[in-house]
Design a protein around this motif. Structure first.
Motif, short mmCIF file in Angstrom:
data_model
loop_
_atom_site.label_atom_id
_atom_site.label_comp_id
_atom_site.label_asym_id
_atom_site.label_seq_id
_atom_site.Cartn_x
_atom_site.Cartn_y
_atom_site.Cartn_z
N MET A 31 26.64 22.46 -8.79
CA MET A 31 28.03 22.05 -8.77
C MET A 31 28.27 21.18 -10.00
N GLU A 32 29.27 21.54 -10.78
CA GLU A 32 29.64 20.75 -11.94
C GLU A 32 30.87 19.91 -11.62
N ILE A 33 30.75 18.59 -11.74
CA ILE A 33 31.87 17.69 -11.49
C ILE A 33 32.59 17.43 -12.81
N LEU A 34 33.89 17.70 -12.81
CA LEU A 34 34.71 17.57 -14.01
C LEU A 34 35.38 16.21 -14.12
N GLY A 35 35.58 15.53 -12.99
CA GLY A 35 36.25 14.23 -12.99
C GLY A 35 36.67 13.87 -11.59
N THR A 36 37.29 12.70 -11.47
CA THR A 36 37.77 12.24 -10.17
C THR A 36 39.21 11.78 -10.28
N THR A 37 39.88 11.82 -9.15
CA THR A 37 41.26 11.35 -9.07
C THR A 37 41.33 10.31 -7.97
N LEU A 38 41.95 9.19 -8.27
CA LEU A 38 42.12 8.14 -7.28
C LEU A 38 43.35 8.43 -6.44
N ARG A 39 43.21 8.31 -5.13
CA ARG A 39 44.28 8.63 -4.19
C ARG A 39 44.97 7.34 -3.77
N ILE A 40 46.30 7.29 -3.91
CA ILE A 40 47.06 6.08 -3.59
C ILE A 40 48.26 6.46 -2.73
N CYS A 41 48.36 5.85 -1.55
CA CYS A 41 49.52 6.04 -0.69
C CYS A 41 50.56 4.99 -1.06
N VAL A 42 51.79 5.43 -1.28
CA VAL A 42 52.87 4.52 -1.70
C VAL A 42 54.09 4.69 -0.81
N ASP A 43 54.88 3.62 -0.71
CA ASP A 43 56.11 3.68 0.07
C ASP A 43 57.24 4.35 -0.70
N ASP A 44 57.33 4.08 -1.99
CA ASP A 44 58.41 4.59 -2.83
C ASP A 44 57.81 5.41 -3.97
N LEU A 45 57.76 6.72 -3.78
CA LEU A 45 57.11 7.60 -4.75
C LEU A 45 57.80 7.56 -6.11
N ASP A 46 59.13 7.57 -6.12
CA ASP A 46 59.85 7.56 -7.40
C ASP A 46 59.54 6.31 -8.21
#
Length: 116
Positions: free
Chosen positions: A1-16
């Motif tokens: 398995m080749e890992i290309l990178g990671t993304t941090l997951r963030i839950c927000v109240d106001d997406l805009d």
């Protein structure tokens, strides 16, 4: 398995409002989409999510998103190393994904950019 990178997951109240901040910080543009009643924006290394609390409660359990070249290869590697795949592989707007619980109990999403 080749890992290309990671993304941090963030839950927000106001997406805009969050998009404005993360676009300024990263210098990138948000890619927006909807998934299971949740509004999502990918901005640089950040995945911003907003929606009903019941949906976000499930999403908060996933520590990060790991980009790989092939989800099927990741599936085989993860299972062979002792992880438990609890969802997927399934198609997403950007490719395919799976959710795996590592032997230490941490939960990660693995994604590729291959069409289903």
């Amino acid at each position: 398995m080749e890992i290309l990178g990671t993304t941090l997951r963030i839950c927000v109240d106001d997406l805009d409002r969050a998009i404005v901040f993360y676009e300024r910080v990263t210098g990138g543009r948000a890619l927006r989409f909807e998934r299971g009643g949740v509004s999502v924006a990918a901005v640089g290394a950040f995945l911003l999510m907003s929606g009903p609390e019941e949906e976000l409660a499930v999403l908060r359990k996933v520590a990060a998103t790991v980009a790989v070249t092939d989800v099927d290869d990741a599936h085989a590697t993860l299972v062979g190393a002792g992880a438990q795949v609890i969802a997927g592989p399934v198609a997403t707007p950007a490719g395919r994904n799976l959710i795996a619980v590592h032997p230490d109990g941490s939960v990660f999403e693995y994604v590729d950019r291959k069409p289903a």
